[in-house]
Enzyme design. Structure first.
Site, PDB file in Angstrom:
ATOM      1  N   ARG A 195      32.225  50.519  54.026  1.00  0.00           N
ATOM      2  CA  ARG A 195      31.753  50.786  55.392  1.00  0.00           C
ATOM      3  C   ARG A 195      32.237  52.133  55.900  1.00  0.00           C
ATOM      4  O   ARG A 195      31.602  52.750  56.755  1.00  0.00           O
ATOM      5  CB  ARG A 195      32.185  49.645  56.314  1.00  0.00           C
ATOM      6  N   LYS A 227      42.901  44.697  44.794  1.00  0.00           N
ATOM      7  CA  LYS A 227      42.173  43.496  44.416  1.00  0.00           C
ATOM      8  C   LYS A 227      42.929  42.737  43.322  1.00  0.00           C
ATOM      9  O   LYS A 227      43.667  43.340  42.542  1.00  0.00           O
ATOM     10  CB  LYS A 227      40.783  43.851  43.860  1.00  0.00           C
TER      11      LYS A 227
END
Length: 513
Positions: free
Chosen positions: A353, A279
Site C-alpha cells: 500500500r 514473515k
C-alpha cells in the site's frame, strides 16, 4: 519451447496432426458430442471408456477401427475433453461462463498433450466449438495458456520441443486477439516464476523498457536518486532495507482519437520478506509473486498497444524489494508519500500500500478519467474470497459492480466488495496523517482499500483490485492454469481499456462529460 498457433477451415478429421481434440458436453443421459465431430462414430468408444462430459475430463480414443467418412482419419488419437453441462449456453448472462468452460477445456487438453519433455504431441488439431468469434478466442486462448511451460532453470535434457496448435475456425481476428492476450499473460507468468535473485527492481524495470521499445510505448524510469528528489517516500521507504534499490516505471500508450485516459498502477514488490516485521519462513516461499500487479500492468499496456483501442493508457510499476537490511524502515517510522501526506508505519509487512500510494498520488498529473490499481495486497483477500476470486473495491459501489462485470466478460473471477466507513477510524494515527495498518485485524482487505483511497486524486473515479489469491497457483494445475504465476488481471485491465474506448464504462467518451 515455442508454441505456434494456426487456424484451419478444413475438416478436422483430415488434419495431419498427432492428436485431434474434440469436445463432449455432459448431457442428462450421458455424453453429447459437439457438432464439429458428429461425422465420427465416437459414442460407442466414449461409453465403453466411461466418459461423462464432466468439465475438463480427458478421454483418449485411438482412431484405429473408428468409423469415419470417405477421407478416413489422419490422426492416431482423438482426445475428447469434457465441457460440462450443456450442450448449449443459456442467454447473454450465461455466455461468459460458457466461454470459460471452453477455455478450460482447451487448456486441459493442451496441457495433457504438451506437458513434459518431450511433448506427447507436437502438432495438435483443436476442433472445439469455435463457430462464433468469442468461442474462437476462448478456445485459442485456453489452448495457448494450457501449453505454457516455464523451463528457464531446467537442464537441456528437460527442455520440451516446439508445439504447433491448429484451431479449426474461420475467425482469424479473434484468434489473433487470443494470441496477444496469451503472450501478455505468458510474460507475467515468466516474470513471476523467475527467481527473485534474477528479478530485482532494476531487472523488472529493464524488461519494461524493452517492452516499451518493442511496442512503441513511452517510458520513464526513476531510480533511487530521482525518487528521492521528487518525493516518492513510500517506494523509497520500502526499498531501504535492500541492496537492490527501488524503481518507478511509467509507461504510456496514446491513441490519436482518444479523449479519455485510464491509469493503471501495479504493486511490484520483487520479493517480500516482510521487512523488519518478518514473515514466517513458509509464508516467504511464494513472495517472488508479490510483483504480480506490476507485471500485469506491464503486460496489459503492451497488449493494449497491440490491440489499439481508442483510449490513452498510463501504467505505473512501483518496484521495490522489501528486505530486513540494516537500513530498513522501522515500525513507528513516519514517512511522507508523494504529494505530502504522512504515514506512520506500524507494520513493515504492509508495504504494498505504501508503494502504491506514491503512484496513486502521482497519477493526478495524468488527468485520468479512471484510475485502477492492482496488487497482491492482503492475505485477508484469500480468507474472504479464496484463491481464485479477486476482490474489487472502488470509489463507489456502481463502479465496483461495473469492473466486476468487465472481469467476468474477460473470463476472470472478481467480486465487488464494500469500503465501510466505520473501518476507516482504525487507520487514525496519533503522530501522522494516518497509519498503514489498523489495530483491529477485522476486514483487512477492506482496510487496505480504505488506506489506498486516501491517496486517490480528488474527483477521480478509482478501482482497487486485490489479486493476492488468483495471482499465484500454489496447488495443482487446472484448465489453462499452470502451477506458479497465472497472469491474473491482465485480461481485466485490457477489457477495462476496451470498454473505455467503446463507451461501456462511466468516465468513457460516451458518458456525456
Amino acid at each position: 519451447m515455442t508454441v505456434t498457433l494456426l487456424t484451419s477451415q478444413s475438416a478436422p478429421t483430415t488434419t495431419d496432426a498427432d492428436a485431434l481434440v474434440t469436445g463432449v458436453f455432459q448431457g442428462q443421459n450421458g455424453p453429447v458430442l459437439t457438432r464439429n465431430t458428429d461425422e465420427i462414430d465416437l459414442m460407442a468408444a466414449l461409453t465403453a471408456l466411461g466418459a461423462t462430459g464432466k468439465a475438463e475430463e480427458i478421454t483418449k480414443i485411438p482412431t484405429s477401427g473408428l468409423a469415419a467418412g470417405p477421407g478416413g482419419l489422419a490422426v492416431p488419437v482423438i482426445v475428447a475433453v469434457g465441457l460440462g453441462l450443456g450442450p448449449e449456453p443459456g442467454g447473454p448472462a450465461e455466455r461468459p461462463a460458457y466461454l470459460e468452460r471452453l477455455r478450460r477445456a482447451a487448456g486441459a487438453a493442451a496441457r495433457d498433450l504438451t506437458a513434459g519433455a518431450p511433448a506427447k504431441a507436437k502438432r495438435v488439431a483443436i476442433a472445439l466449438p469455435a463457430g462464433e468469434p468469442d468461442e474462437a478466442e476462448a478456445v485459442a486462448l485456453g489452448a495457448l495458456l494450457g501449453s505454457y511451460a516455464f523451463r528457464r532453470y531446467r537442464t537441456s535434457s528437460g527442455t520440451p520441443g516446439d508445439v504447433e496448435l491448429i484451431v479449426h475456425t474461420t475467425h482469424d481476428d479473434a484468434v489473433r486477439r487470443a494470441r496477444i492476450l496469451a503472450d501478455a499473460m505468458t510474460l507475467v507468468r515468466d516474470l513471476v516464476n523467475t527467481s527473485p535473485a534474477d528479478m530485482v527492481p532494476a531487472d523488472l524495470a529493464a524488461v519494461a523498457e524493452q517492452a516499451a521499445e518493442a511496442h512503441g510505448l513511452g517510458v520513464q524510469v526513476l531510480d533511487e536518486n530521482e525518487l528521492a528528489k521528487e518525493g516518492f517516500g513510500g517506494i523509497l521507504a520500502v526499498g531501504m532495507g535492500s541492496a537492490h534499490p527501488p524503481r518507478l516505471v511509467r509507461l504510456e500508450y496514446t491513441h490519436p482519437d482518444a479523449d479519455r485516459t485510464v491509469v493503471f498502477a501495479g504493486k511490484g514488490i520483487t520479493f517480500d520478506s516482510g521487512g523488519l516485521s518478518l514473515k514466517p519462513p513458509k509464508a516467504m516461499e511464494t513472495m517472488k509473486a508479490d510483483m504480480s500487479g506490476a507485471a500485469a500492468v506491464l503486460a496489459a499496456v503492451r497488449a493494449i498497444a497491440e490491440l489499439g483501442p481508442a483510449v490513452n493508457v498510463v501504467g505505473y510499476l512501483s518496484l521495490a524489494e522489501n528486505m530486513p537490511g540494516g537500513g530498513a524502515q522501522r515500525p513507528s517510522d513516519v514517512i511522507t508519500i508523494y504529494g505530502g501526506k504522512t504515514v506512520e508505519v506500524l507494520n513493515t509487512d504492509a508495504e504494498g500500500r505504501l508503494v502504491l500510494a506514491d503512484a496513486l498520488a502521482r497519477s493526478e498529473a495524468d488527468g485520468p478519467s479512471l484510475l485502477v490499481d492492482v496488487a497482491t495486497l492482503t492475505g485477508a483477500q484469500t480468507v474472504a474470497l479464496g484463491n481464485r476470486t479477486a476482490g474489487v473495491m472502488a470509489s463507489d459501489d456502481s463502479l465496483a459492480a461495473e469492473i466486476a462485470d468487465a472481469a467476468r466478460r474477460a473470463g476472470e473471477a472478481m467480486w465487488p466488495m464494500p469500503l465501510p466507513e466505520d473501518l476507516r477510524k482504525g487507520l487514525d494515527s496519533t503522530v501522522a496523517d494516518l497509519a498503514n495498518v489498523s489495530g483491529d485485524r477485522s476486514g483487512g482487505m477492506l482496510v487496505a482499500g480504505l488506506f489506498l483511497r486516501e491517496f486517490v486524486p480528488a474527483g477521480v473515479r478509482w478501482v482497487h483490485l486485490d489479486i493476492a489469491g488468483p495471482a499465484y497457483n500454489d496447488g495443482g494445475p487446472y484448465g489453462y492454469v499452470a502451477k506458479g504465476g497465472t497472469g491474473a488481471a491482465v485480461r481485466t485491465l485490457v477489457q477495462i481499456a476496451t470498454d473505455m474506448a467503446e463507451g461501456k464504462l462511466a468516465g468513457s467518451p460516451d458518458d456525456g462529460k
